[in-house]
Design an enzyme around this catalytic site. Structure first.
Site, PDB file in Angstrom:
ATOM      1  N   ASP A  26      -1.211  20.839 -10.292  1.00 41.00           N
ATOM      2  CA  ASP A  26      -2.506  19.863 -10.194  1.00 41.00           C
ATOM      3  C   ASP A  26      -2.075  18.115 -10.581  1.00 41.00           C
ATOM      4  O   ASP A  26      -1.346  17.381 -10.704  1.00 41.00           O
ATOM      5  CB  ASP A  26      -3.569  19.987 -11.573  1.00 41.00           C
ATOM      6  N   GLU A  55      -0.485  20.301  -5.108  1.00 40.95           N
ATOM      7  CA  GLU A  55      -1.941  18.727  -4.571  1.00 40.95           C
ATOM      8  C   GLU A  55      -0.906  17.600  -5.376  1.00 40.95           C
ATOM      9  O   GLU A  55      -1.276  17.049  -5.764  1.00 40.95           O
ATOM     10  CB  GLU A  55      -2.698  19.360  -5.740  1.00 40.95           C
TER      11      GLU A  55
END
Length: 568
Positions: A227, A297
């Site tokens: 993330d 990401e």
């Protein structure tokens, strides 16, 4: 035999014939189908209105039915849920909202039994302010004093008031610094104040996060989705302070991404990804099994994403996520799709032979809402037809749209991303089969009685059947040959018609033709082959098994999408 069964029998026979020869040297993540589950919204097993791990376990056969390779779960770790689980209080515990560690182990075991890989969301940039590490850091306990990023701040010479260390702002608005009275310092949080940033200049932090990875790998997790990669490390001056971001355009707010030159995309971010890759590769060498991949990401320039994969001296993450299709809108044309694909392929495929395609997720509006429900199937054909890995966000396989939710902005329960996070629509029963409870954490879309998995299973050309058909094609020789010379091509053959060609040279070829527009389109002289219609969306007037001579004209109805096959 029904038309639906006949068409799928034909497609299944073609797949069996086409899968006999495959190209080599393709790892599992290179041509996978990933299915993204938002756990709160997938399946509720206990009637409390919130999805959970046992609910996911009960629906894993559906993922097998789709034919996906792996499922990625948004965070399920212990959290106060200030940012729906992306504020982790304990990185090695399951939040009771979702179940227990035993529930997780059962889900993992069943997934592996079904041949599915399980990917966890790894949230390394920050923790919750309720995390034990942060509380120890506030108290300056040994080993945790600089576990987070602390600064003294400034004193205004005119007023004598204390101010933030610099002008950095949070992604979610407001200052990126919060004062802690007990410690008498500010801490950095690039997101919410309840999400303090970890200090990756501290070797103990780096080792601790490797330990977190190892904990989940030891339980059997197959890969991690990393993330918020652009935010790991910030620009620091030699004296240990942080510079102000330049305010270059007064017409843009300071929180604009155009001003974030010191708080995002620092070169040290890639070094962390290289470090994690080395760790994961070593783990595989010690324990065997398939590659433990990193799916990264990052809403970042393509050059930054390329660095994440590797450079002349290091190898990094396998799949930086490609969000180019997330930006497509109802006005987007086949030419826009070609441009978005080229933006990725010209760099990532040319340099690394890596591709992936993702058109919606938990942070962005769904495809049916952004581009229109009439384009869902053509986009599904394009995404799964292009070479590399495709990502399906739960509900996209049936064309779920956003559901605008009325919300009292004075409460803390609203989230601007709620419309794309509504419960999965399984069937026509109460709460769309998502929950037996009297209410659900977000309202179910009221259109669920006509738009759900159960209904679409019985419709030959439904979005569900198109998704299953496209995933099945990845088993064919032509789709497996994407790393061979001449293995694929794609182009906008007109303003509104997009074509993908997948080829096992001299043996087999598939062509996806997708009309994105609301007018009849025709193309001439695409190839000298006569090809057979093997997959059709609901806008197509053709039948399975029909033939078309592509040396002549092919006509596509508005929003028609087809897959054609040729074999030697």
């Amino acid at each position: 035999m029904s038309f639906s069964l006949l068409s799928y029998f034909t497609l299944g026979l073609l797949l069996a014939l086409g899968a006999t020869t495959a190209s080599t040297d393709v790892d599992w993540w290179e041509s996978a189908t990933l299915y993204h589950i938002y756990p709160r919204s997938f399946m509720d097993s206990d009637g409390d209105g919130v999805g959970d791990l046992n609910g996911i376990t009960s629906r894993l056969e559906f993922l097998k039915e789709l034919g996906v390779t792996a499922t990625w779960l948004s965070p399920i770790f212990e959290s106060p849920m200030a940012d729906m689980g992306y504020d982790v209080a304990n990185f090695t515990k399951i939040d009771p909202l979702f179940g227990t560690m035993e529930d997780f182990d059962a889900m993992l075991a069943k997934g592996h039994k079904l041949g599915l890989k399980i990917i966890l969301d790894f949230v390394p940039n920050h923790s919750s302010d309720e995390c034990e590490w942060f509380q120890k850091s506030i108290r300056r306990e040994d080993g945790y004093d600089d576990f987070y990023i602390w600064q003294d701040g400034k004193i205004d010479p005119e007023t004598g008031n204390r101010t933030e260390p610099n002008n950095w702002t949070s992604v979610f608005g407001g200052a990126a610094w919060t004062w802690v009275e007990e410690r008498q310092q500010y801490y950095l949080h690039q997101f919410l104040a309840k999400q303090p940033d970890l200090n990756y200049r501290n070797s103990k932090v780096r080792q601790t996060m490797l330990d977190v990875m190892k904990f989940w790998l030891d339980r059997g997790v197959d890969a991690f989705r990393i993330d918020a990669a652009p935010y790991f490390i910030e620009k620091m001056l030699e004296d240990g302070t942080f510079p102000d971001e330049p305010y270059t355009d007064p017409n843009l707010p300071l929180e604009s991404e155009l001003h974030r030159i010191y708080t995002t995309n620092q070169p040290e971010n890639a070094d962390l990804i290289y470090e994690w890759r080395a760790f994961l590769d070593e783990y595989q060498s010690l324990h065997g099994g398939d590659t433990r991949a990193q799916i990264i990401e990052a809403y970042a320039p393509i050059s930054i994403l390329s660095d994440y994969v590797g450079n002349d001296t290091h190898v990094g993450g396998q799949l930086p996520m490609n969000f180019n299709f997330v930006r497509l809108q109802s006005s987007s044309t086949a030419k826009d799709i070609e441009s978005a694909a080229n933006n990725w392929m010209d760099v990532m495929w040319t340099n690394h032979k890596v591709a992936n395609w993702d058109a919606s997720n938990h942070d962005n509006s769904r495809l049916a809402t952004r581009m229109g429900s009439q384009r869902v199937d053509t986009m599904t054909m394009i995404m799964h037809g292009l070479p590399g890995t495709s990502v399906t966000y739960y509900g996209e396989e049936i064309g779920m749209p956003d559901w605008s939710i009325e919300c009292n902005q004075d409460t803390d329960t609203c989230n601007f991303r709620d419309p794309e996070r509504t419960p999965m629509q399984w069937d026509t029963s109460k709460n769309a089969g998502f929950s037996t409870g009297n209410s659900t954490w977000l309202p179910v879309n009221p259109g669920y009685k006509s738009l759900n998995v159960q209904v679409q299973r019985g419709v030959a050309r439904s979005s569900l059947q198109i998704t299953k058909g496209m995933i099945a094609l990845k088993k064919t020789a032509a789709f497996k040959a994407f790393k061979e010379d001449g293995g694929f091509s794609y182009a906008a053959v007109s303003e509104q018609v997009f074509q993908v060609v997948r080829t096992a040279v001299g043996r087999e070829e598939y062509r996806v033709l997708a009309n994105l527009g609301n007018q009849i389109e025709s193309c001439e002289g695409l190839t000298n082959k006569t090809m057979e219609y093997v997959l059709l969306n609901s806008y197509s007037p053709h039948r399975y098994g029909d033939k078309v001579d592509l040396s002549k004209r092919i006509v596509l109805m508005p929003y028609e999408g087809v897959v054609l096959r040729w074999s030697a």
